[in-house]
Each structure stands twice: as C-alpha cells, then as structure tokens.
Design an enzyme around this catalytic site. Structure first.
Site, PDB file in Angstrom:
ATOM      1  N   LEU A  53      -2.389  -5.157   1.668  1.00  0.00           N
ATOM      2  CA  LEU A  53      -3.226  -4.758   0.389  1.00  0.00           C
ATOM      3  C   LEU A  53      -3.390  -3.229   0.355  1.00  0.00           C
ATOM      4  O   LEU A  53      -3.762  -2.445   1.467  1.00  0.00           O
ATOM      5  CB  LEU A  53      -4.574  -5.401   0.789  1.00  0.00           C
ATOM      6  CG  LEU A  53      -4.636  -6.838   0.126  1.00  0.00           C
ATOM      7  CD1 LEU A  53      -6.223  -7.419   0.654  1.00  0.00           C
ATOM      8  CD2 LEU A  53      -4.310  -7.101  -1.302  1.00  0.00           C
ATOM      9  N   ASP A  54      -3.509  -2.658  -0.830  1.00  0.00           N
ATOM     10  CA  ASP A  54      -3.449  -1.438  -1.031  1.00  0.00           C
ATOM     11  C   ASP A  54      -5.130  -1.008  -0.742  1.00  0.00           C
ATOM     12  O   ASP A  54      -5.937  -1.856  -0.654  1.00  0.00           O
ATOM     13  CB  ASP A  54      -3.640  -1.117  -2.669  1.00  0.00           C
ATOM     14  CG  ASP A  54      -2.007  -0.905  -3.338  1.00  0.00           C
ATOM     15  OD1 ASP A  54      -1.483  -0.750  -2.356  1.00  0.00           O
ATOM     16  OD2 ASP A  54      -1.973  -0.742  -4.425  1.00  0.00           O
ATOM     17  N   PRO A  55      -5.328   0.327  -0.335  1.00  0.00           N
ATOM     18  CA  PRO A  55      -6.858   0.615   0.193  1.00  0.00           C
ATOM     19  C   PRO A  55      -7.657   0.404  -0.913  1.00  0.00           C
ATOM     20  O   PRO A  55      -8.619  -0.045  -1.057  1.00  0.00           O
ATOM     21  CB  PRO A  55      -6.775   1.932   0.110  1.00  0.00           C
ATOM     22  CG  PRO A  55      -5.151   2.260   0.709  1.00  0.00           C
ATOM     23  CD  PRO A  55      -4.470   1.537   0.083  1.00  0.00           C
ATOM     24  N   GLU A  90       0.929  -1.043   0.083  1.00  0.00           N
ATOM     25  CA  GLU A  90      -0.166  -0.052  -0.037  1.00  0.00           C
ATOM     26  C   GLU A  90       0.822   1.312   0.020  1.00  0.00           C
ATOM     27  O   GLU A  90       1.871   1.184   0.740  1.00  0.00           O
ATOM     28  CB  GLU A  90      -1.171   0.020   1.211  1.00  0.00           C
ATOM     29  CG  GLU A  90      -0.317   0.187   2.609  1.00  0.00           C
ATOM     30  CD  GLU A  90      -1.215   0.005   3.674  1.00  0.00           C
ATOM     31  OE1 GLU A  90      -1.369   0.649   4.549  1.00  0.00           O
ATOM     32  OE2 GLU A  90      -2.080  -1.024   3.525  1.00  0.00           O
TER      33      GLU A  90
END
Length: 358
Positions: free
Chosen positions: A84-86, A19
C-alpha cells in the site's frame, strides 16, 4: 530457498498501488539485526505463525509497517501480501512465520478500494504527493463520470504510473522517475471486476469504489479518466477495504495492536488474539483431512496414495489437515497426494477464538 521464503522481511511481489517512496534504509533495517540499546541483551526472536491484518495508517510505508508488527510480536519472520502506498490506509495483510508460505494465495486474490479523485490537476505521481503537470478549469458532472466507467470495467489495457514498482532493465520505475527520467512503460492487461461512482461533490471531487484483480493501479484509473474527460485528475485519498479473503472486519488498527502488546507484556492479554490462522489465506482452496499415518509420510515430504471408496476424485491444489490442524499444501491427482509446502506450526499461533471468523 523457495521463492516465498526468499522474499521475507521485504516487499513480497508487486501489487496493486505499489508504493513509490519506499526507502532503502527501511529495506536494510528489515534484513539487519536490531542494535542493542543501553547495553541491554537482544531478545531472541520467537516462532509466530499467522496473519495480522493491519489497518495501515496514512503516512506509513508498507515496509515500515512490517517492521513494526515484527517487532511487536518479536517474530523471526514476517512479510506482507500486497503493498500500500504511504498515502493509502486500510488492509495490509502481514504474514508471520509459516503464514509467509501462503502469501501468493492472498496476492492473487481480488482487492477492493475506496478512493477520491480531485479533478483539475494531473500530477507526476498520480496522487497528491507529486508535482502538478497539467491543469484544467473543467469540472465533470456526475453523469459524465458515470458514463465512462463501463470503459474501465472488465479486462482492460492499463499503462502503469511513472512512479510504480515496475522494473525497467533491472531498475524500479519510481527510482528512474525520481532521477528525472521519463520511461516508456508498456500497457498491461488488468481486470476491473466492479467500478462504481459512490459520491460526486460540487467542489470537483469524485469518490469511487472498485474491485480489482492483481496488478491494477487505481492511480492510473484516476489519470486516464481525467484525460478522457479533459479535466485531468489525481487521487487525494485511498483506502483498501478488501484484499484476498480479508476484509475490514479482520483489520486491527496499529494503536490497538500496540495496546494489546502492552497488555500482553504485563500478563493481561494475549498477542495470539491479534492473529488469524495461517489457513485463512486458503479460503478458496479445498481442504483434505488425512490420517496420522499419512500425515507422517507427508511431513517427511513423501507422496501418499489415496485408494478406496472414500478417496477424493478431484484434482489440483489442496490444503491438508490432520486432526483439524494445518499440515501441508499438496497437489492431488490420479489418487496421489504430493506435498509441496509442509507447515511447522510450533510456537505462537492464533487463539482458538479467531479460528472462526464472523
């Protein structure tokens, strides 16, 4: 303090799709005691051991997700095994208590993603959150996209995105990018085990499924394929479906976890039902059962000699059990068992119904 313990309550290591917008405030929150509200006494944290495989919703950072799960369980220790990315949804394995000692085994496992690429625009973040840097009227057909996939399968060289967690002289690349700096990131070898075109739409989108090794950025795949095709591209949807031994069947949505917490608080449910046992992270490691006498030595950090006709002939890392209960991670070799990490599973652990996964 060992490396896994030192990384608790924050991002543990660098992972696929790291992220890029994690706030310093969230990091500070995780390491700081919670403020009392309305002069209410703060609840004592408790020992909770196991894995929660959160189905992370879009818009939430991984750091915030860990904080929420830690609060729901009122747990002493928590961390995650792969950011995990937003923008992304899906599997975020959150380790509680002694499960944090098994985080590296999950992070080193394969990960599977389903993601959608919008053709026609390249963005500085390689996803929808960024600024448009290149445009094209070209839209590839399915055959052209599919023909490129073998070039991105196997061991490949990949340049990480500008907005990534790679460190440049001690600073994260995403921090430098936010300050307007363009940094020269070096290519890294990553492995793509499988890469398929699942759907291709007439409005200029392609849906892919990919199984990747550690350190792969799927945002970089969208960027690089778009450049070769001359149409540019960025990710507009991303979901992680598998991480290490955990798949979609193991995931629990945040709303369901919160509801279970509410029921448990009223005596109508058990939070242990949301936990997977610590050892589920060790699916690829052989198990070795020992006697109670040998277990006592291992628990004290002492090596054990394994002799006799039934002594194991193999070598390497094993996880040790006594009476069916996880005891330690150890190195086996030349008839000697040397403990490396000893587990103390006193407290809340996974319910017996979750010890066997479907």
């Amino acid at each position: 303090m060992t490396a896994p313990d030192a990384a608790l309550d924050s991002k543990i290591g660098e992972s696929d799709g790291a992220e890029k917008n994690k706030s310093a405030a969230e990091d500070a929150f995780l390491g700081a005691p919670r403020k009392r509200q309305n002069n209410q006494p703060r609840r004592d944290r408790r020992d909770v051991h196991g894995w929660v495989i959160l189905d992370k919703p879009v818009g939430m950072t991984s750091t915030h997700a860990v904080a929420v799960v830690k609060r729901l369980f009122n747990a002493k220790r928590a961390g995650h095994a792969g950011t995990l990315d937003p923008l992304a949804s899906g599997g975020l394995p959150i380790a509680l208590g002694e499960a944090t000692k098994t985080v590296p085994f999950v992070m080193d496992g394969r990960k599977r993603y389903r993601f959608t690429v919008q053709w026609g625009e390249e963005r500085d973040t390689d996803d929808t959150e960024g600024r448009v840097t290149q445009t094209s009227e070209n839209r590839p057909d399915a055959d052209a996209v599919r023909a490129l996939l073998p070039r991105f399968t196997g061991v490949i060289e990949q340049i990480p995105p500008q907005y990534s967690a790679i460190k440049i002289q001690g600073e994260r690349a995403y921090d430098l990018a936010r300050d307007g700096e363009t940094v020269a990131l070096q290519p890294r070898q990553v492995e793509i085990h499988q890469f398929d075109l699942a759907e291709h739409t007439s409005d200029g989108r392609s849906v892919f499924e990919a199984e990747c090794g550690k350190g792969t950025y799927v945002r970089a795949l969208a960027r690089d394929i778009g450049r070769i095709l001359g149409c540019y591209g960025h990710i507009c949807a991303l979901r992680r479906t598998v991480v290490g031994p955990f798949g979609e069947a193991d995931m629990i949505p945040l709303a369901e976890l919160e509801a279970l917490c509410d029921r448990a608080a009223s005596g109508e449910g058990n939070l242990a039902d949301a936990l997977l046992p610590v050892e589920t992270a060790l699916d690829d490691i052989p198990a070795l059962a020992v006697t109670r006498a040998d277990a006592a030595r291992l628990h004290r950090g002492q090596a054990v000699l394994l002799r006799g006709r039934d002594a194991p002939q193999s070598s390497g890392t094993v996880y040790v059990t006594v009476a069916g209960r996880l005891l330690a991670l150890a190195e086996l070799g030349h008839g000697e068992l040397i403990p490396k990490r000893v587990f103390n599973l006193t407290g809340l652990t996974a319910s017996s119904g979750r010890n066997e996964r479907g």
